[in-house]
Design a protein around this motif. Structure first.
Motif, mmCIF file in Angstrom:
data_model
loop_
_atom_site.group_PDB
_atom_site.id
_atom_site.type_symbol
_atom_site.label_atom_id
_atom_site.label_comp_id
_atom_site.label_asym_id
_atom_site.label_seq_id
_atom_site.Cartn_x
_atom_site.Cartn_y
_atom_site.Cartn_z
ATOM 1 N N VAL A 54 42.149 36.662 -59.528
ATOM 2 C CA VAL A 54 41.863 36.638 -60.207
ATOM 3 C C VAL A 54 40.417 35.140 -59.592
ATOM 4 O O VAL A 54 41.183 34.167 -59.496
ATOM 5 N N GLY A 55 39.231 35.927 -59.354
ATOM 6 C CA GLY A 55 38.263 35.207 -59.000
ATOM 7 C C GLY A 55 37.614 33.653 -59.650
ATOM 8 O O GLY A 55 37.012 34.814 -60.766
ATOM 9 N N LEU A 56 37.951 32.375 -59.627
ATOM 10 C CA LEU A 56 37.244 31.209 -60.533
ATOM 11 C C LEU A 56 36.520 30.278 -60.013
ATOM 12 O O LEU A 56 36.824 29.654 -58.834
ATOM 13 N N PRO A 57 35.654 29.749 -60.432
ATOM 14 C CA PRO A 57 35.392 29.155 -59.863
ATOM 15 C C PRO A 57 36.063 27.739 -59.680
ATOM 16 O O PRO A 57 36.795 27.096 -60.709
ATOM 17 N N ALA A 58 35.429 26.832 -59.195
ATOM 18 C CA ALA A 58 36.462 25.123 -58.559
ATOM 19 C C ALA A 58 35.709 24.151 -58.380
ATOM 20 O O ALA A 58 34.653 24.204 -57.363
#
Length: 252
Positions: free
Chosen positions: A245-249
């Motif tokens: 699951v892609g999430l910004p960091a």
């Protein structure tokens, strides 16, 4: 006739004197012989006694000689033991000196590290701050030096263990975040180690992300992250199968 009688009387007188003299000589001889025998017996007894005393003296000399040898042997061992004791004492003193120096270094290290932990604490996630707060409360004050160095180091090790455990795990906590109106909204926050966190409310219409800042964690509302954060929570609870699951960091 008279002369004949006179001669006979003189002869008998001389004979009696001769007999008397012979008896006296015999008595003297007997006395001398008896004294000689007694003297020989005394000499024999003296020689016998001397031989017995000589053997006893020799045994005593031998006994004293053995005892003297044992004493000399013990003295030699004592001298050797004294050298060994002195050597061990020197080693113990050197070890004590090294231990004291190590303790002083450890004390300085503990003081420095305690200060670093205190400075870092506000930048830690709030749940983690609550975990280590009881440990930090045991830190000695600057004026207090009664706590043993080993106890201080144990506290630091305990805090480091909690930091490491948190940093190497995905943790979920129920918290509250303020929306744009300043209202506190109940959310679930997913902490990914110590570097990033994501939250979403139950209605999935309020979401955002956070990261550690200079004065504590900084949160930014990002409603578009709600579906992704919700899916991460479902995966975390085994309600869905694991997938990327892609999430910004935020990289600082």
């Amino acid at each position: 006739m008279i002369w004949t009688r006179l001669a006979l009387a003189l002869f008998l007188s001389f004979s009696a004197a001769a007999v008397t003299g012979a008896e006296n000589s015999l008595n003297d001889t007997r006395s001398t012989l008896q004294q000689w025998v007694e003297t020989r017996q005394l000499i024999s007894r003296t020689q016998t006694d001397w031989q017995s005393d000589k053997e006893m003296l020799q045994q005593t000399i031998d006994l004293f000689g053995r005892e003297l040898s044992q004493v000399e042997e013990q003295m030699g061992k004592l001298s050797t033991n004294n050298v060994q004791v002195e050597k061990e004492r020197a080693q113990a003193e050197a070890l004590l000196k090294a231990s004291n120096e190590a303790l002083e270094k450890m004390k300085a290290f503990a003081g420095t590290f305690e200060g670093q932990i205190k400075a870092l604490s506000p930048r830690l996630p709030q749940p983690l701050q609550e975990v280590i707060k009881p440990l930090m409360a045991k830190f000695p004050s600057e004026a207090s030096t009664k706590m043993a160095v080993t106890e201080r180091v144990q506290l630091l090790v305990g805090i480091l263990n909690e930091l490491d455990k948190f940093n190497n795990a995905v943790s979920v906590f129920s918290e509250k975040q303020k929306n744009s109106k300043g209202e506190e909204i109940a959310v679930e926050t997913v902490y990914v180690g110590l570097g990033a966190a994501y939250f979403v409310n139950e209605a999935n219409d309020f979401a955002g992300m956070g990261s550690p800042g200079a004065n504590g964690w900084e949160w930014v509302a990002k409603p578009e992250l709600a579906p992704a954060v919700r899916e991460i929570l479902q995966i975390y609870r085994n309600e869905k199968g694991a997938r990327f699951v892609g999430l910004p960091a935020a990289i600082r």
